[in-house]
Scaffold this motif. Structure first.
Motif, short mmCIF file in Angstrom:
data_model
loop_
_atom_site.label_atom_id
_atom_site.label_comp_id
_atom_site.label_asym_id
_atom_site.label_seq_id
_atom_site.Cartn_x
_atom_site.Cartn_y
_atom_site.Cartn_z
N ASP A 154 3.89 11.57 46.74
CA ASP A 154 4.84 10.52 46.38
C ASP A 154 4.14 9.31 45.76
O ASP A 154 4.64 8.72 44.80
N SER A 155 2.98 8.94 46.28
CA SER A 155 2.26 7.79 45.74
C SER A 155 1.74 8.09 44.34
O SER A 155 1.72 7.20 43.47
N GLU A 212 4.62 7.76 41.98
CA GLU A 212 4.94 6.36 41.74
C GLU A 212 4.03 5.76 40.67
O GLU A 212 4.47 5.00 39.81
N GLU A 213 2.75 6.13 40.73
CA GLU A 213 1.83 5.63 39.70
C GLU A 213 2.17 6.22 38.34
O GLU A 213 2.08 5.56 37.31
N ARG A 272 5.03 6.81 37.29
CA ARG A 272 6.22 6.13 36.78
C ARG A 272 5.91 4.79 36.13
O ARG A 272 6.79 4.19 35.51
N THR A 273 4.68 4.29 36.24
CA THR A 273 4.35 2.98 35.68
C THR A 273 4.30 2.99 34.15
O THR A 273 4.42 1.94 33.51
N ARG A 289 6.55 8.63 32.88
CA ARG A 289 7.73 8.65 33.74
C ARG A 289 8.75 9.66 33.20
O ARG A 289 9.38 10.39 33.98
#
Length: 240
Positions: free
Chosen positions: A202-203, A206-207, A209-210, A215
């Protein structure tokens, strides 16, 4: 023109971000770049990093009728220019077009007056993933001519176009119909990359998606159906 632009986009973003698609990954901090046209001051000390790119083709029609467009990335931003000099923030260059008989030559030069000690800094003043679109002529295949191409190779696309790219392609290249979209990594298999993306933590997601383009890769991959995943892996899901 749509096929030409789709292929050109694939060339432009080849290597934009590599697996694991995280900006913190070392290979995305120090990106391997191709099709770069550097400031001449940098080239003077690093001749392998050229400040010039040249496309040369033969035509069976009038070369003066050809529309010339040069596209590249500048520090991740899309740029598109035509004949003559051009300038953007921290980058200047020129596209010279010369016709001699049935031979058309396009020279792309970086004229930025910039001096730096690091390649990373030089890249911010370079044209990256540079490629040339030629439209509106009856072109002779580069494999059948004695033209001189520097840092690029032109291939036929459709009936009246050529794409001159910094990677070697065959005439009439195409995007695999099974591919759901860009992954920026032509050396890998879509199915394998899709499975690797789904296995990210998950982490890590998230990165990913930056960046808006990575993304989009993540969202597109997470929406793939089981049938699409099997197709990407070279299998066909049979329903009984």
């Amino acid at each position: 023109m749509s096929d030409l632009r789709t292929l050109a986009d694939a060339v432009m973003y080849e290597g934009y971000m590599l697996w694991p698609y995280r900006p913190s990954a070392l290979k995305n901090q120090r990106r391997w770049t191709f099709g770069c046209v550097f400031p001449p001051a940098w080239t003077a000390f690093h001749p392998d990093d050229a400040c010039l790119m040249q496309t040369q083709v033969l035509l069976e029609s009038d070369p003066h009728d050809v529309e010339v467009t040069v596209r590249f990335l500048q520090d991740g931003v899309e740029r598109s220019v035509g004949r003559g000099p051009f300038a953007f923030e921290s980058l200047a260059g020129v596209v010279d077009v010369e016709v001699e008989g049935q031979r058309l030559t396009v020279r792309i030069g970086n004229t930025t007056p910039w001096v730096t000690d690091t390649r990373e800094e030089a890249l911010t003043h370079a044209m990256c993933s540079t490629h040339t679109l030629l439209v509106g002529g009856r072109f002779v295949s580069a494999t059948e001519s004695d033209c001189e191409n520097i840092g690029t190779w032109p291939v036929l696309v459709g009936g009246d176009s050529m794409l001159s790219a910094p990677i070697i392609l065959e005439d009439h290249p195409r995007i695999a119909p099974e591919s759901p979209g860009d992954l920026f990594d032509g050396g890998e298999i879509d199915g394998l990359l899709a499975l690797n993306i789904l296995a990210l933590t998950d982490s890590e997601k998230e990165e990913m998606r930056t960046d808006p383009r990575t993304r989009a890769i993540l969202e597109r991959t997470e929406s793939l159906t089981e049938e699409q995943l099997w197709t990407l892996s070279g299998y066909r899901l049979e329903r009984g």
